[in-house]
Design a protein around this motif. Structure first.
Motif, PDB file in Angstrom:
ATOM      1  N   GLY A 158      15.806 -28.060  16.397  1.00 22.73           N
ATOM      2  CA  GLY A 158      14.947 -28.250  17.565  1.00 22.73           C
ATOM      3  C   GLY A 158      14.024 -27.076  17.835  1.00 22.73           C
ATOM      4  N   VAL A 159      13.547 -26.448  16.774  1.00 21.24           N
ATOM      5  CA  VAL A 159      12.653 -25.303  16.899  1.00 21.24           C
ATOM      6  C   VAL A 159      11.203 -25.779  16.764  1.00 21.24           C
ATOM      7  N   PRO A 160      10.219 -24.928  17.122  1.00 18.10           N
ATOM      8  CA  PRO A 160       8.821 -25.344  17.035  1.00 18.10           C
ATOM      9  C   PRO A 160       8.455 -25.832  15.628  1.00 18.10           C
ATOM     10  N   ASP A 161       7.672 -26.891  15.604  1.00 17.64           N
ATOM     11  CA  ASP A 161       7.297 -27.533  14.339  1.00 17.64           C
ATOM     12  C   ASP A 161       6.021 -26.898  13.788  1.00 17.64           C
ATOM     13  N   ASP A 162       6.195 -25.913  12.935  1.00 21.45           N
ATOM     14  CA  ASP A 162       5.068 -25.307  12.227  1.00 21.45           C
ATOM     15  C   ASP A 162       5.292 -25.434  10.714  1.00 21.45           C
ATOM     16  N   VAL A 163       5.834 -26.585  10.316  1.00 23.30           N
ATOM     17  CA  VAL A 163       6.222 -26.796   8.924  1.00 23.30           C
ATOM     18  C   VAL A 163       5.090 -26.496   7.940  1.00 23.30           C
ATOM     19  N   PRO A 164       3.848 -26.970   8.154  1.00 19.99           N
ATOM     20  CA  PRO A 164       2.798 -26.644   7.177  1.00 19.99           C
ATOM     21  C   PRO A 164       2.598 -25.135   6.984  1.00 19.99           C
ATOM     22  N   ALA A 165       2.668 -24.367   8.066  1.00 18.62           N
ATOM     23  CA  ALA A 165       2.512 -22.907   7.961  1.00 18.62           C
ATOM     24  C   ALA A 165       3.702 -22.294   7.233  1.00 18.62           C
TER      25      ALA A 165
END
Length: 148
Positions: free
Chosen positions: A62-69
């Motif tokens: 449940g952490v911030p979604d910055d998957v592309p980065a």
């Protein structure tokens, strides 16, 4: 990198910052060893495979979604494999080849990319050489540095 901070806390700003930590660690560590029993070592992952893995981490914690980065940074850390200045002995558990991450297309791409296509350098175990544990990653990978 430290393994004493809970993953939710370490990832509180997303995955990119942790990948930056790993890049710094690799750049400062000319030799290392890893054992990854159930998945492909992060530094060998394709973009698609890493996207699935980091997406699962974001969803689970449940952490911030910055998957592309985070994926972009994970791809950047692969540079140490080709710079001629770093050497990592990595053992993948057989299960890593069977664990289905992202479905048939992702797995096919991952298997085409490696680890099967990488050239392995073999070194004999040197009696008396000690490795100190450095960090245990979320994947179960045990990373180590040569003892000073």
């Amino acid at each position: 990198m430290t393994s004493s901070v809970p993953w939710q806390e370490r990832l509180s700003a997303g995955t990119e910052a942790v990948q930056d930590e790993v890049i710094r660690w690799y750049q400062e560590t000319p030799e290392g060893q890893a054992y990854v029993p159930t998945m492909i070592w992060g530094t060998l992952q394709t973009e698609a495979y890493a996207t699935v893995i980091l997406g699962q981490v974001v969803d689970f914690l449940g952490v911030p979604d910055d998957v592309p980065a985070g994926v972009a940074k994970r791809m950047q850390r692969q540079q140490v494999l080709y710079d001629g200045e770093h050497h990592y002995d990595v053992i993948l558990g057989e299960q890593a080849l069977y664990t289905n991450i992202g479905g048939p297309e992702v797995m096919r791409e991952q298997m085409d990319r490696g680890p099967a296509r990488l050239t392995a350098r073999t070194r004999a175990a040197t009696p008396g050489r000690k490795w100190r544990p450095s960090v245990l990653s979320a994947s179960g990978a045990q990373l180590a540095r040569p003892a000073a």
